[in-house]
Scaffold this motif. Sequence first.
Motif, mmCIF file in Angstrom:
data_model
loop_
_atom_site.group_PDB
_atom_site.id
_atom_site.type_symbol
_atom_site.label_atom_id
_atom_site.label_comp_id
_atom_site.label_asym_id
_atom_site.label_seq_id
_atom_site.Cartn_x
_atom_site.Cartn_y
_atom_site.Cartn_z
ATOM 1 N N SER A 55 0.813 -1.212 0.000
ATOM 2 C CA SER A 55 0.000 0.000 0.000
ATOM 3 C C SER A 55 0.849 1.266 0.000
ATOM 4 O O SER A 55 1.822 1.374 0.748
ATOM 5 C CB SER A 55 -0.917 0.034 1.230
ATOM 6 O OG SER A 55 -1.652 1.248 1.247
ATOM 7 N N GLU A 64 -7.449 -1.525 3.895
ATOM 8 C CA GLU A 64 -7.482 -1.974 2.510
ATOM 9 C C GLU A 64 -7.692 -3.481 2.442
ATOM 10 O O GLU A 64 -7.327 -4.223 3.349
ATOM 11 C CB GLU A 64 -6.196 -1.563 1.798
ATOM 12 C CG GLU A 64 -6.054 -0.058 1.693
ATOM 13 C CD GLU A 64 -4.739 0.370 1.089
ATOM 14 O OE1 GLU A 64 -4.130 -0.405 0.329
ATOM 15 O OE2 GLU A 64 -4.307 1.498 1.396
ATOM 16 N N PHE A 84 -9.472 4.575 -5.185
ATOM 17 C CA PHE A 84 -9.856 3.359 -4.482
ATOM 18 C C PHE A 84 -11.367 3.157 -4.534
ATOM 19 O O PHE A 84 -12.127 4.117 -4.455
ATOM 20 C CB PHE A 84 -9.423 3.417 -3.009
ATOM 21 C CG PHE A 84 -7.953 3.185 -2.801
ATOM 22 C CD1 PHE A 84 -7.483 1.948 -2.415
ATOM 23 C CD2 PHE A 84 -7.046 4.221 -2.994
ATOM 24 C CE1 PHE A 84 -6.135 1.731 -2.216
ATOM 25 C CE2 PHE A 84 -5.694 4.004 -2.804
ATOM 26 C CZ PHE A 84 -5.230 2.755 -2.414
ATOM 27 N N PRO A 97 -7.593 -0.855 -4.547
ATOM 28 C CA PRO A 97 -6.963 0.028 -5.524
ATOM 29 C C PRO A 97 -7.478 -0.281 -6.942
ATOM 30 O O PRO A 97 -7.443 -1.419 -7.389
ATOM 31 C CB PRO A 97 -5.472 -0.276 -5.393
ATOM 32 C CG PRO A 97 -5.400 -1.600 -4.715
ATOM 33 C CD PRO A 97 -6.660 -1.776 -3.928
#
Length: 175
Positions: A55, A64, A84, A97
């Motif tokens: 990340s 995430e 995102f 992402p």
Amino acid sequence: METSLQLDVLIYPNEVKIATPEELREWELETASQVSIPTVRLFVALYPYNPAAMSPNYETAAEELPFVPGQIIKVWGDKDCDGFYHGESGGLSGYVPSNMVTEIPVDDEYLKHLLLQQGFLPVERTGMYTPALSDTSSVPDDAVVRRMVALFDYDPWESSPNLDSEVSTKMNRSL
């Protein structure tokens, strides 16, 4: 004989009043414009993603979603200003992402359900033709190249539109 009377009531900070049909219609229109149900979209992971190691946002990496190639991810809404999506897969939810996934354009709700149950799309098969990145001599310069993921297996012996399945098999091998 017992009768019941039903009334629609509007509750305001300073008063309570019986609503007229016109007021109810206005309220429904106003409420409908304020409430939006996010549409569910399906994406498939193109690459492995481990937020703890990969990340760019080390402060929020825990928020995430990790995934592996071929994993199907349920996404709500559009991507945010940082690129995102918000998604869910395998019982986990988090930020996804957008440059690591691609959308699976599925309008049929039953097919969406089946794909979500399956959880993964096959990403590697032996015997498939995969052109080298340098093998682009036959692609015109102005062509738009897009990466696609097959949703279903194709067996020319079973599903060929040609009457002679051997023709389809030869055509597929020449691709």
